[in-house]
Write an enzyme that holds these catalytic residues in place. Structure first.
Site, PDB file in Angstrom:
ATOM      1  N   CYS A 199       0.814  -1.225   0.000  1.00  0.00           N
ATOM      2  CA  CYS A 199       0.000   0.000   0.000  1.00  0.00           C
ATOM      3  C   CYS A 199       0.847   1.275   0.000  1.00  0.00           C
ATOM      4  O   CYS A 199       0.490   2.266  -0.649  1.00  0.00           O
ATOM      5  CB  CYS A 199      -0.977   0.009   1.161  1.00  0.00           C
ATOM      6  SG  CYS A 199      -0.258  -0.307   2.782  1.00  0.00           S
ATOM      7  N   ASP A 224      -7.461   5.682  -1.396  1.00  0.00           N
ATOM      8  CA  ASP A 224      -7.162   4.434  -0.693  1.00  0.00           C
ATOM      9  C   ASP A 224      -6.652   3.367  -1.664  1.00  0.00           C
ATOM     10  O   ASP A 224      -7.345   3.012  -2.618  1.00  0.00           O
ATOM     11  CB  ASP A 224      -8.441   3.939  -0.009  1.00  0.00           C
ATOM     12  CG  ASP A 224      -8.188   2.795   0.950  1.00  0.00           C
ATOM     13  OD1 ASP A 224      -7.032   2.340   1.057  1.00  0.00           O
ATOM     14  OD2 ASP A 224      -9.149   2.347   1.602  1.00  0.00           O
ATOM     15  N   HIS A 266      -6.151   0.268  -0.860  1.00  0.00           N
ATOM     16  CA  HIS A 266      -6.526  -1.048  -0.344  1.00  0.00           C
ATOM     17  C   HIS A 266      -7.744  -1.636  -1.059  1.00  0.00           C
ATOM     18  O   HIS A 266      -8.772  -1.926  -0.464  1.00  0.00           O
ATOM     19  CB  HIS A 266      -6.789  -0.975   1.158  1.00  0.00           C
ATOM     20  CG  HIS A 266      -5.608  -0.547   1.959  1.00  0.00           C
ATOM     21  ND1 HIS A 266      -5.347   0.774   2.254  1.00  0.00           N
ATOM     22  CD2 HIS A 266      -4.596  -1.267   2.495  1.00  0.00           C
ATOM     23  CE1 HIS A 266      -4.226   0.851   2.951  1.00  0.00           C
ATOM     24  NE2 HIS A 266      -3.759  -0.370   3.109  1.00  0.00           N
TER      25      HIS A 266
END
Length: 466
Positions: free
Chosen positions: A113, A353, A355
Site C-alpha cells: 500500500c 485508498d 486497499h
C-alpha cells in the site's frame, strides 16, 4: 530432498496467502463519504464550495457519490470537485501480474500500500509536469462506483481462479509492455484533446505493473532490494521517498528526461542541492556546456509530526500544505495502513485508498482501459487518526519556481506559540557543506535508511526520535 519439499510448502503457503489477500481487499464494502455544505473543501491547492449562493436554509451534508450527488444548483462546485478528484491517478493493489523481482509473488495485496501511495503522489507530480493542475480527464464524471454485487462477484471469481492456479501451479503469461514516450513536454494548454490523452495514457503506462514499466511496482521493488526491502515487506514513507527518487533519476524513457527528484536530509531542504537538481549539462564529458535550468524537480520531504500520535499542533500546518497548488500530496496513513492524502474539509483529511485489489491491466496495448486507474469516490479520515510518519511532496518546474516555493513555505513553517519546532526547514548551501555525510559510505549516502544487520533490531521505523 527435504529442502525441496520445504520450498514447495512455502510456495504453496505464499499462493494461498495471496489468494486470501485478493479476497480480503476485494470484498471490503465502500460506504458513502459525506461532505458538509457549510465548509470549503480543499483538493491539492484548489478550493470548492458546495453551498449554493442563494441557499438560506442550512444543509448538513452532501454526498459526492455519482449516483447520489446533489443537482448542480450552486452545486457546480460539487461537480467540479468530483471531476477534479476522479481525474487524479489511482494506484491500488493488483493481482496476477508477472512475478516481482526476487520473489514468486504476483500480487502486492496486503503489503504494497505504501508503494501504491507513493506512485499516486508521483503520478500527481507528472500530471503537473505534463498536463498542468487545471487538467481533468474527459471521462471522469462517467466513472461508476462499484456496488456490492459487482465487488462480491468479482471477488468470488478471483478466489476460485487463484485457488485453481495455486493447486495446478499454473500462472497465466502476459506480453511485455511497450511504452510510448509522449515526446518533449510543451505548452499543454495549446495541445488538442488527443495530445492530452496521449500524455495521460503514457503517464499511466509508466506506472504499470510489469518489469518494463519505468515507475511500476516491479521497478520500485527492485530498487528496494538495495535498501534491504523485499517484496512482501512493509515499506515506510521515508524509504519509499528514496525509492521513488532513484526510480525517477534512473528512468531511461526520453519522456522522463526533463524531470528528476530530490529527498530532504533530516527534515532539511538544502536549496543549493535542489537548484543543482534543476540544472543539467547540455552535453557531457569535457565539452559540457554551462548548466541550464532545464529540469523540473519533485521534492520529497519525509517528516514526523509527533511521537506515538500526530501532534494536534501540526493539523493547521497540514491544512496549509494541502492548500498549495504545487503540493502533490502526502503519503502516510494509519499505522501499517498507507494512503495518499490529497485534501481536507474541517477536521477531516481527504484521501485516496490503495486497499482495493484489482486485476492486472496490460498497459502495452494502445487502448488499454483507464477506468481502473481513476477513483470516483473520495474517503475521509479524522486528522487525529493520521500516523505521524509521512512524506510530503512538492513539484517545482524551475529554479524560479523553487525560490517562490521556498519563500512561501518558510512563512507556513514559522512555528506558532505552541509549536517548538517546524516540521522541516530550508537551508542555504549544499548538504555536504554541513559535513552531514562525511563518515558515511557511498552506499549509505545513496540509501540513508539501508538496513544495518547489527542495529536492525533496535530500529522500529524510518525515524529515530531525538
Amino acid at each position: 530432498m527435504e529442502n525441496k519439499g520445504t520450498d514447495e510448502v512455502e510456495k504453496l503457503k505464499t499462493k494461498f496467502l495471496s489468494a486470501w489477500h485478493n479476497v480480503k481487499y476485494s470484498w471490503a464494502l465502500k460506504s458513502k463519504t459525506y461532505f458538509s455544505r457549510n465548509s470549503p473543501v480543499f483538493l491539492l491547492g484548489k478550493c470548492y464550495h458546495f453551498k449554493a449562493d442563494d441557499e438560506d436554509s442550512p444543509t448538513e451534508s452532501c454526498s459526492t457519490e455519482v449516483r447520489d450527488a446533489p443537482p448542480a444548483t450552486g452545486g457546480d462546485d460539487v461537480e467540479a470537485f468530483r471531476r477534479d478528484f476522479a481525474s487524479r491517478v489511482w494506484l491500488t493493489y493488483r493481482e496476477e501480474f508477472p512475478a516481482l523481482p526476487g520473489s514468486s509473488l504476483t500480487s502486492d495485496c496486503g503489503w504494497g500500500c505504501m508503494l501504491r501511495a507513493g506512485q499516486m503522489m508521483l503520478a500527481q507530480a507528472l500530471i503537473l509536469h505534463f498536463l498542468g493542475r487545471d487538467w481533468t480527464w474527459s471521462e471522469a464524471l462517467a466513472l461508476q462506483p462499484l456496488d456490492t454485487e459487482t465487488w462480491t462477484t468479482s471477488a468470488a471469481k478471483r478466489l476460485v481462479a487463484s485457488l485453481e492456479a495455486s493447486l495446478q501451479g499454473e500462472r497465466p503469461s502476459y506480453p511485455g509492455p511497450m511504452l510510448h514516450a509522449p515526446g518533449a513536454p510543451g505548452r499543454v494548454e495549446e495541445a488538442d484533446i488527443h495530445q492530452r490523452e496521449v500524455y495521460h495514457r503514457t503517464l499511466v503506462s509508466w506506472l504499470g505493473d510489469s518489469p518494463q514499466a519505468q515507475l511500476g511496482v516491479h521497478r520500485l521493488v527492485e530498487l528496494g532490494l538495495v535498501s534491504g526491502k523485499r517484496a512482501g515487506d512493509w515499506y515506510g514513507p521515508a524509504v519509499v521517498a528514496h525509492i521513488l527518487r532513484k526510480a525517477v533519476e534512473e528512468a531511461t524513457d526520453p519522456g522522463l528526461s526533463g524531470i528528476t527528484a530530490y529527498v530532504s536530509q533530516d527534515c532539511t531542504v538544502y536549496s543549493a542541492d535542489v537548484i543543482d537538481s534543476h540544472q543539467s549539462c547540455v552535453a557531457g564529458g569535457a565539452d559540457a556546456l554551462p548548466l541550464t535550468d532545464s529540469r523540473a524537480v519533485i521534492i520529497f520531504i519525509p517528516v514526523r509530526l509527533g511521537g506515538e500520535k500526530t501532534n494536534p499542533e501540526y493539523f493547521s500546518f497540514v491544512k496549509s500544505i494541502l492548500s498549495l497548488e504545487y503540493c502533490i500530496g502526502i503519503i502516510g496513513g494509519k499505522p501499517k495502513q498507507a494512503c495518499y492524502f490529497v485534501g481536507f474539509q474541517d477536521d477531516s483529511l481527504i484521501y485516496m485508498d490503495p486497499h482495493y485489489c484489482q486485476s492486472f491491466v496490460d498497459v502495452s496495448t494502445n487502448h488499454f482501459p483507464l477506468q481502473s486507474y481513476h477513483c470516483p469516490s473520495p474517503k475521509k479520515m479524522p486528522f487525529s487518526k493520521m500516523d505521524p510518519s509521512c512524506t510530503i511532496g512538492f513539484y517545482s518546474r524551475s529554479v524560479q519556481d523553487y525560490q517562490t516555493i521556498s519563500h512561501e513555505l518558510s512563512k507556513v513553517l514559522l512555528p506558532s506559540a505552541n509549536e517548538k519546532y517546524p516540521a522541516f526547514t530550508f537551508m542555504q548551501g549544499h548538504g555536504r557543506d554541513y559535513n552531514l555525510s562525511a563518515e558515511l559510505t557511498p552506499e549509505k549516502r545513496e540509501w540513508p535508511f539501508i538496513r544495518d544487520p547489527q542495529r536492525a533490531a533496535a530500529t522500529a521505523g524510518d525515524f529515530v526520535l531525538l
